[in-house]
Design a protein around this motif. Structure first.
Motif, PDB file in Angstrom:
ATOM      1  N   CYS A  15       7.755  -4.265  15.946  1.00  0.00           N
ATOM      2  CA  CYS A  15       8.842  -4.422  14.979  1.00  0.00           C
ATOM      3  C   CYS A  15       8.350  -4.320  13.532  1.00  0.00           C
ATOM      4  N   ASP A  16       7.038  -4.439  13.296  1.00  0.00           N
ATOM      5  CA  ASP A  16       6.476  -4.340  11.944  1.00  0.00           C
ATOM      6  C   ASP A  16       5.780  -3.014  11.668  1.00  0.00           C
ATOM      7  N   LEU A  17       5.573  -2.196  12.683  1.00  0.00           N
ATOM      8  CA  LEU A  17       4.759  -0.990  12.524  1.00  0.00           C
ATOM      9  C   LEU A  17       5.301  -0.024  11.469  1.00  0.00           C
ATOM     10  N   LEU A  18       6.563   0.325  11.548  1.00  0.00           N
ATOM     11  CA  LEU A  18       7.124   1.296  10.605  1.00  0.00           C
ATOM     12  C   LEU A  18       7.120   0.744   9.184  1.00  0.00           C
ATOM     13  N   ASN A  19       7.535  -0.512   9.023  1.00  0.00           N
ATOM     14  CA  ASN A  19       7.554  -1.120   7.683  1.00  0.00           C
ATOM     15  C   ASN A  19       6.155  -1.260   7.104  1.00  0.00           C
ATOM     16  N   ASN A  20       5.186  -1.672   7.921  1.00  0.00           N
ATOM     17  CA  ASN A  20       3.819  -1.824   7.414  1.00  0.00           C
ATOM     18  C   ASN A  20       3.230  -0.486   6.998  1.00  0.00           C
ATOM     19  N   ASN A  21       3.499   0.567   7.767  1.00  0.00           N
ATOM     20  CA  ASN A  21       3.012   1.885   7.372  1.00  0.00           C
ATOM     21  C   ASN A  21       3.646   2.325   6.059  1.00  0.00           C
ATOM     22  N   ALA A  22       4.911   2.014   5.867  1.00  0.00           N
ATOM     23  CA  ALA A  22       5.579   2.346   4.600  1.00  0.00           C
ATOM     24  C   ALA A  22       5.039   1.480   3.465  1.00  0.00           C
ATOM     25  N   ASP A  23       4.867   0.180   3.714  1.00  0.00           N
ATOM     26  CA  ASP A  23       4.374  -0.733   2.672  1.00  0.00           C
ATOM     27  C   ASP A  23       2.966  -0.363   2.208  1.00  0.00           C
ATOM     28  N   TYR A  24       2.111   0.035   3.137  1.00  0.00           N
ATOM     29  CA  TYR A  24       0.746   0.433   2.780  1.00  0.00           C
ATOM     30  C   TYR A  24       0.684   1.882   2.292  1.00  0.00           C
ATOM     31  N   SER A  47       0.686   4.625   3.871  1.00  0.00           N
ATOM     32  CA  SER A  47      -0.328   5.375   4.615  1.00  0.00           C
ATOM     33  C   SER A  47      -0.074   6.877   4.545  1.00  0.00           C
ATOM     34  N   PHE A  48       1.174   7.270   4.345  1.00  0.00           N
ATOM     35  CA  PHE A  48       1.496   8.698   4.239  1.00  0.00           C
ATOM     36  C   PHE A  48       0.846   9.342   3.023  1.00  0.00           C
ATOM     37  N   SER A  49       0.429   8.548   2.048  1.00  0.00           N
ATOM     38  CA  SER A  49      -0.169   9.119   0.838  1.00  0.00           C
ATOM     39  C   SER A  49      -1.698   9.210   0.905  1.00  0.00           C
ATOM     40  N   PHE A  50      -2.335   8.369   1.700  1.00  0.00           N
ATOM     41  CA  PHE A  50      -3.798   8.406   1.744  1.00  0.00           C
ATOM     42  C   PHE A  50      -4.347   8.670   3.146  1.00  0.00           C
ATOM     43  N   PHE A  83      -1.545   6.669  11.810  1.00  0.00           N
ATOM     44  CA  PHE A  83      -0.461   5.698  11.904  1.00  0.00           C
ATOM     45  C   PHE A  83      -1.099   4.329  12.102  1.00  0.00           C
ATOM     46  N   LEU A  84      -0.956   3.459  11.130  1.00  0.00           N
ATOM     47  CA  LEU A  84      -1.589   2.141  11.164  1.00  0.00           C
ATOM     48  C   LEU A  84      -1.000   1.265  12.267  1.00  0.00           C
ATOM     49  N   ILE A  85      -1.891   0.563  12.995  1.00  0.00           N
ATOM     50  CA  ILE A  85      -1.441  -0.348  14.055  1.00  0.00           C
ATOM     51  C   ILE A  85      -1.953  -1.767  13.846  1.00  0.00           C
ATOM     52  N   GLY A  86      -2.859  -1.957  12.888  1.00  0.00           N
ATOM     53  CA  GLY A  86      -3.405  -3.291  12.663  1.00  0.00           C
ATOM     54  C   GLY A  86      -4.510  -3.269  11.635  1.00  0.00           C
ATOM     55  N   GLN A  87      -5.236  -4.366  11.585  1.00  0.00           N
ATOM     56  CA  GLN A  87      -6.278  -4.533  10.582  1.00  0.00           C
ATOM     57  C   GLN A  87      -7.253  -5.605  11.026  1.00  0.00           C
ATOM     58  N   ASP A  88      -8.338  -5.742  10.252  1.00  0.00           N
ATOM     59  CA  ASP A  88      -9.236  -6.873  10.477  1.00  0.00           C
ATOM     60  C   ASP A  88      -8.834  -7.976   9.502  1.00  0.00           C
ATOM     61  N   ALA A  89      -9.687  -8.941   9.301  1.00  0.00           N
ATOM     62  CA  ALA A  89      -9.356 -10.055   8.408  1.00  0.00           C
ATOM     63  C   ALA A  89      -9.649  -9.730   6.947  1.00  0.00           C
ATOM     64  N   ALA A  90     -10.154  -8.527   6.687  1.00  0.00           N
ATOM     65  CA  ALA A  90     -10.509  -8.154   5.315  1.00  0.00           C
ATOM     66  C   ALA A  90      -9.766  -6.875   4.921  1.00  0.00           C
ATOM     67  N   LEU A 128      -8.583   1.213   1.151  1.00  0.00           N
ATOM     68  CA  LEU A 128      -8.728   1.921  -0.116  1.00  0.00           C
ATOM     69  C   LEU A 128      -9.605   3.158   0.002  1.00  0.00           C
ATOM     70  N   ALA A 129      -9.879   3.585   1.225  1.00  0.00           N
ATOM     71  CA  ALA A 129     -10.769   4.726   1.448  1.00  0.00           C
ATOM     72  C   ALA A 129     -10.135   6.039   0.998  1.00  0.00           C
ATOM     73  N   ASN A 130     -10.986   6.930   0.563  1.00  0.00           N
ATOM     74  CA  ASN A 130     -10.587   8.315   0.332  1.00  0.00           C
ATOM     75  C   ASN A 130     -11.048   9.077   1.569  1.00  0.00           C
ATOM     76  N   LEU A 131     -10.121   9.386   2.449  1.00  0.00           N
ATOM     77  CA  LEU A 131     -10.492   9.990   3.725  1.00  0.00           C
ATOM     78  C   LEU A 131     -11.007  11.414   3.580  1.00  0.00           C
ATOM     79  N   ASN A 132     -10.887  11.998   2.394  1.00  0.00           N
ATOM     80  CA  ASN A 132     -11.480  13.318   2.152  1.00  0.00           C
ATOM     81  C   ASN A 132     -12.990  13.215   1.968  1.00  0.00           C
ATOM     82  N   THR A 133     -13.451  12.116   1.391  1.00  0.00           N
ATOM     83  CA  THR A 133     -14.879  11.951   1.136  1.00  0.00           C
ATOM     84  C   THR A 133     -15.527  10.891   2.021  1.00  0.00           C
ATOM     85  N   ASP A 134     -14.747   9.999   2.569  1.00  0.00           N
ATOM     86  CA  ASP A 134     -15.239   8.912   3.407  1.00  0.00           C
ATOM     87  C   ASP A 134     -14.447   8.937   4.714  1.00  0.00           C
ATOM     88  N   PRO A 135     -14.831   9.785   5.672  1.00  0.00           N
ATOM     89  CA  PRO A 135     -14.004   9.981   6.868  1.00  0.00           C
ATOM     90  C   PRO A 135     -13.843   8.719   7.704  1.00  0.00           C
TER      91      PRO A 135
END
Length: 146
Positions: free
Chosen positions: A76-85, A87-90, A95-102, A121-128
């Protein structure tokens, strides 16, 4: 608020997961319609064991292995969290499904259905992104043993 009970098992798939989730605090299982709604709005394959996990557990959080902490977002949070973060821009192909504690994100790569990790905050072009598993159980094993 998360319930204070460890992950329980009900079928054969969960017996595999139980080995890795000693102190995981699950959310209540979700209505399959909310999971199907997310899947239907996405144009890529979700690992079947991830779908099964969400159907049974619904997300949750807790330590995994000796060095990791995992937060799996409920469907129920997946679509909103992807929009909030944004993710479509970086992370266009993820498609984000979770995170660690940091600051580490966990995501399904849309083009191959595998699970990866990268910094929020990664740049996936330079930091895959780093592949963590071909499916959800492989991903859990990866976290447990690293």
């Amino acid at each position: 608020m998360l319930p204070s009970r460890p992950y329980s098992t009900r079928n054969a798939m969960n017996i595999d997961f139980k080995k890795y989730f000693h102190d995981f605090l699950p959310l209540p299982s979700e209505d399959t319609s909310s999971i199907e709604e997310v899947i239907n709005k996405c144009d890529f394959p979700f690992p079947q064991d991830y779908i099964d996990f969400l159907s049974e557990v619904g997300g949750g959080e807790g330590p995994i292995g000796r060095n990791n902490y995992l937060i799996i977002w409920p469907s129920c949070d997946l679509l909103n969290n992807n929009a909030d973060y944004a993710s479509f821009s970086f992370a266009i192909d993820y498609f984000l499904i979770g995170q660690d504690a940091a600051d580490t994100a966990y995501a399904i790569k849309k083009s191959d259905g595998m699970i990866y990790e990268f910094g929020f905050l990664a740049n996936l072009n330079t930091d895959p992104a780093k592949r963590c598993g071909t499916n959800f159980l492989d991903f859990i094993r990866y976290l447990y043993f690293t």
